[in-house]
Design an enzyme around this catalytic site. Structure first.
Site, PDB file in Angstrom:
ATOM      1  N   LYS A   1      25.227  18.042   4.142  1.00 41.73           N
ATOM      2  CA  LYS A   1      26.520  18.667   4.489  1.00 41.73           C
ATOM      3  C   LYS A   1      26.304  20.135   4.821  1.00 41.73           C
ATOM      4  CE  LYS A   1      29.264  20.164   1.033  1.00 41.73           C
ATOM      5  NZ  LYS A   1      29.692  21.571   1.148  1.00 41.73           N
ATOM      6  N   ASN A   2      25.521  20.829   3.997  1.00 39.52           N
ATOM      7  CA  ASN A   2      25.402  22.285   4.155  1.00 39.52           C
ATOM      8  C   ASN A   2      24.452  22.705   5.268  1.00 39.52           C
ATOM      9  OD1 ASN A   2      27.300  22.514   2.190  1.00 39.52           O
ATOM     10  ND2 ASN A   2      25.889  23.145   0.570  1.00 39.52           N
TER      11      ASN A   2
ATOM     12  N   CYS B   1      38.512  29.999  -4.262  1.00 39.84           N
ATOM     13  CA  CYS B   1      38.601  28.540  -4.438  1.00 39.84           C
ATOM     14  C   CYS B   1      38.302  28.256  -5.910  1.00 39.84           C
ATOM     15  CB  CYS B   1      37.601  27.851  -3.542  1.00 39.84           C
ATOM     16  SG  CYS B   1      35.946  28.268  -4.032  1.00 39.84           S
TER      17      CYS B   1
ATOM     18  N   ARG C   1      34.710  34.428  -3.817  1.00 37.88           N
ATOM     19  CA  ARG C   1      33.924  34.114  -2.618  1.00 37.88           C
ATOM     20  C   ARG C   1      34.356  34.894  -1.362  1.00 37.88           C
ATOM     21  NH1 ARG C   1      33.172  27.837  -2.175  1.00 37.88           N
ATOM     22  NH2 ARG C   1      31.256  28.422  -1.118  1.00 37.88           N
TER      23      ARG C   1
ATOM     24  N   ASP D   1      24.418  24.399  -7.222  1.00 41.65           N
ATOM     25  CA  ASP D   1      25.105  23.144  -6.883  1.00 41.65           C
ATOM     26  C   ASP D   1      24.672  21.997  -7.783  1.00 41.65           C
ATOM     27  OD1 ASP D   1      24.962  23.967  -3.367  1.00 41.65           O
ATOM     28  OD2 ASP D   1      26.370  24.538  -4.927  1.00 41.65           O
TER      29      ASP D   1
ATOM     30  N   ARG E   1      34.310  15.247  -0.045  1.00 46.86           N
ATOM     31  CA  ARG E   1      33.907  16.364   0.822  1.00 46.86           C
ATOM     32  C   ARG E   1      32.390  16.352   1.029  1.00 46.86           C
ATOM     33  NH1 ARG E   1      36.444  22.001  -0.714  1.00 46.86           N
ATOM     34  NH2 ARG E   1      35.166  22.422   1.112  1.00 46.86           N
TER      35      ARG E   1
HETATM   36  C1  EPZ Z   1      26.815  28.171   0.198  1.00 54.52           C
HETATM   37  O1  EPZ Z   1      28.064  28.766  -0.074  1.00 54.52           O
HETATM   38  C2  EPZ Z   1      27.022  26.667   0.015  1.00 54.52           C
HETATM   39  N1  EPZ Z   1      28.019  26.195   0.978  1.00 54.52           N
HETATM   40  C3  EPZ Z   1      27.480  26.390  -1.413  1.00 54.52           C
HETATM   41  O2  EPZ Z   1      27.619  24.976  -1.559  1.00 54.52           O
HETATM   42  C4  EPZ Z   1      26.420  26.902  -2.361  1.00 54.52           C
HETATM   43  O3  EPZ Z   1      26.868  26.715  -3.694  1.00 54.52           O
HETATM   44  C5  EPZ Z   1      26.137  28.387  -2.125  1.00 54.52           C
HETATM   45  O4  EPZ Z   1      25.828  28.626  -0.737  1.00 54.52           O
HETATM   46  C6  EPZ Z   1      24.963  28.845  -2.970  1.00 54.52           C
HETATM   47  O5  EPZ Z   1      24.762  30.185  -2.847  1.00 54.52           O
HETATM   48  C7  EPZ Z   1      27.622  25.972   2.270  1.00 54.52           C
HETATM   49  O6  EPZ Z   1      26.473  26.161   2.634  1.00 54.52           O
HETATM   50  C8  EPZ Z   1      28.681  25.453   3.207  1.00 54.52           C
HETATM   51  P1  EPZ Z   1      27.013  32.455  -0.915  1.00 54.52           P
HETATM   52  P2  EPZ Z   1      28.330  30.311   0.346  1.00 54.52           P
HETATM   53  O7  EPZ Z   1      27.515  33.277   0.213  1.00 54.52           O
HETATM   54  O8  EPZ Z   1      27.488  30.673   1.483  1.00 54.52           O
HETATM   55  C9  EPZ Z   1      29.020  36.190  -3.089  1.00 54.52           C
HETATM   56  C10 EPZ Z   1      28.672  22.994  -2.215  1.00 54.52           C
HETATM   57  O9  EPZ Z   1      28.964  22.568  -3.337  1.00 54.52           O
HETATM   58  N2  EPZ Z   1      29.307  36.704  -1.743  1.00 54.52           N
HETATM   59  O10 EPZ Z   1      25.555  32.138  -0.973  1.00 54.52           O
HETATM   60  O11 EPZ Z   1      29.796  30.476   0.442  1.00 54.52           O
HETATM   61  C11 EPZ Z   1      29.761  34.882  -3.387  1.00 54.52           C
HETATM   62  O12 EPZ Z   1      31.058  35.151  -3.893  1.00 54.52           O
HETATM   63  C12 EPZ Z   1      28.926  24.441  -1.870  1.00 54.52           C
HETATM   64  O13 EPZ Z   1      28.119  22.311  -1.310  1.00 54.52           O
HETATM   65  C13 EPZ Z   1      29.924  37.947  -1.618  1.00 54.52           C
HETATM   66  O14 EPZ Z   1      30.247  38.601  -2.608  1.00 54.52           O
HETATM   67  O15 EPZ Z   1      27.808  31.070  -0.950  1.00 54.52           O
HETATM   68  C14 EPZ Z   1      28.868  34.236  -4.423  1.00 54.52           C
HETATM   69  O16 EPZ Z   1      29.172  34.766  -5.696  1.00 54.52           O
HETATM   70  C15 EPZ Z   1      29.638  25.162  -2.985  1.00 54.52           C
HETATM   71  N3  EPZ Z   1      30.179  38.428  -0.369  1.00 54.52           N
HETATM   72  C16 EPZ Z   1      27.452  34.673  -4.003  1.00 54.52           C
HETATM   73  O17 EPZ Z   1      27.639  35.813  -3.133  1.00 54.52           O
HETATM   74  C17 EPZ Z   1      29.824  37.754   0.764  1.00 54.52           C
HETATM   75  O18 EPZ Z   1      30.050  38.262   1.882  1.00 54.52           O
HETATM   76  C18 EPZ Z   1      26.665  33.630  -3.231  1.00 54.52           C
HETATM   77  O19 EPZ Z   1      27.543  33.091  -2.263  1.00 54.52           O
HETATM   78  C19 EPZ Z   1      29.202  36.489   0.619  1.00 54.52           C
HETATM   79  C20 EPZ Z   1      28.946  35.994  -0.645  1.00 54.52           C
END
Ligand code: EPZ
Length: 428
Positions: free
Chosen positions: A24-25, A119, A124, A310, A402
């Protein structure tokens, strides 16, 4: 709308083989990136997931021609794309819709995307995505809950971008924005997830010039345009790991197929620490607990290649029925703990201290009525139902659709007694 409810009869044990679907990702950013291609592209074996449907709906509304074949290969043609806007309803439904920002900015110099709300697993924000776009020459404004990104020069300029913390979709959005930008972009402290590598592989197949994906420094040399091409997406490592953890927690055995074992290295090490016997082949992993209760193992979630966030909810349930005490430190998200209170309803000895989940293993749980809150918490509750005496009722189970293709079919084939029912929402 009727609520979907899943009934899981326990105790039950996982035994058998399962074919793992495509990631998915990886598919979500790849589909978003097709906005940049003024030619037809084909993505093969796309899994039937709600998030994939959401992304295809968004692309269709933007004017991408989407054709789905019998074998679930999907042809997308963004030649005639006419709408540079991702509306609130779709972005609220799926945060990953924000992945169209980079591609739209890269091809058109303009993008309008509803702000992704928080969410179930935390706030996020996308501040790092937007800061990177600014460095590449875009101005960012906020209007009626939308992010409006515009590049007055018409074409983004390559830039050196150092990410403050690892962000997966942030890395992907900026990598896509750089593909058609003028000159070189360097992304430092980039995410190293396999899904980032797969996106780079697809983009290079259609003519991009990306080096270093999978390391913490990605270099993109902008090109004028992209061509047609096709791509086979990599396997879903989170689906794969979920089935492995379910087999370990239920003292069962499983063979997962169509995987790359090396991508699961850290999880396999933790499962061996928990007492699993594991052997691997070129595209499969065999796990056997030999009917032994797992041992509790402490973990800390990290960006790839560390222990994935995850897997955190699924590992919580394994520790909750394992022998001994252990902790799970969630270092990535600020609120990925909604499953804890649901597991307490099933008599798990589990508590939260700051960002750390603490468990004292019990040999089994008690069936209860629980609520799914997000995708991975849903998987955790299904495993919990297998470990409880009685029938566990899991409400709002649509979250699981999902990211887990055909989960009932796959679980029933693995020996789990579960079924889904529509229940009318009580009318007031
Ligand atoms: C991706 O989410 C995945 N989703 C998530 O999978 C996964 O848990 C996550 O990466 C792991 O890091 C997809 O790839 C579609 P991040 P993403 O940006 O990119 C903070 C699942 O279950 N952050 O790596 O949204 C954020 O709040 C899903 O399949 C900022 O502060 O996660 C988090 O605490 C859930 N500012 C941390 O960084 C930003 O601009 C890591 O988030 C971006 C992120």
């Amino acid at each position: 709308m009727d609520k979907e409810v899943l009934y899981v009869k326990g105790p039950s044990k996982i035994a058998g083989e399962v074919e793992i679907s495509k990631a998915k990702n990886a598919i979500l950013p790849i589909l978003a990136s097709t906005v940049m291609v003024k030619n037809p592209v084909v993505i093969n074996q796309v899994p039937a997931l709600l998030d994939v449907t959401s992304m295809l709906t968004l692309l269709g509304q933007m004017g991408v021609d989407v054709t789905v074949s019998q074998d679930m290969s999907i042809e997308l043609d963004a030649t005639k794309l006419f709408r540079l806007k991702a509306p609130t309803d779709l972005v609220q439904e799926m945060r990953a819709s924000c992945l169209v920002l980079g591609p739209m900015l890269s091809r058109f110099g303009y993008a309008e995307v509803a702000m992704p709300g928080g969410c179930a697993i935390g706030t996020r924000p996308i501040d790092m995505h937007l800061d990177g776009f600014r460095k590449m020459g875009a101005t960012i404004k906020y209007r009626n809950g939308y992010v409006v990104a515009r590049c007055r020069a018409g074409r983004l300029k390559g830039a050196d971008i150092k990410l403050q913390q690892v962000t997966v979709t942030g890395t992907e959005n900026l990598m896509m924005a750089a593909v058609l930008a003028e000159g070189r972009t360097t992304i430092m402290n980039a995410a190293k997830e396999p899904e980032v590598i797969d996106l780079a592989l697809f983009l290079n197949t259609v003519g991009a010039n990306i080096h270093g994906a999978g390391t913490d420094t990605i270099i993109v040399d902008g090109v004028e345009q992209l061509s047609s091409g096709s791509h086979h997406v990599l396997f879903d490592r989170i689906e794969a790991g979920t089935y492995l953890i379910a087999a370990a927690a239920t003292r069962g055995s499983i063979k997962i197929k169509h995987v790359v074992p090396s991508v699961l290295r850290v999880l396999l090490e933790k499962l061996e620490e928990a007492g699993a016997n594991i052997c691997t082949g070129p595209d499969w992993v065999l796990l056997d607990m030999q009917n032994q209760r797992p041992k509790a193992v402490s973990v800390e979630t990290m960006p790839y290649p560390g222990f994935s966030t995850d897997f955190q909810a699924q590992w919580s349930i394994l520790n909750a029925v394992a022998d001994g005490e252990a902790t799970i430190a969630e270092q990535i998200f600020d609120n990925r703990f909604m499953h804890v209170k649901e597991l307490k309803k099933m008599a798990a000895n589990i508590k939260l201290d700051g960002n750390t989940i603490m468990t004292k293993g019990r040999s089994h749980l008690t069936a209860a009525e629980v609520y799914a809150t997000d995708l991975r918490a849903s998987a955790c509750l299904i495993i919990a139902g297998m470990l409880a005496h009685g029938t566990t009722i899991i409400r709002d189970i649509r979250h699981v659709d999902r990211g887990y293709e055909l989960i009932e079919e796959k679980m029933v084939r693995l020996g789990v007694d579960l079924y889904r029912k529509q229940e009318p929402v009580e009318s007031f």
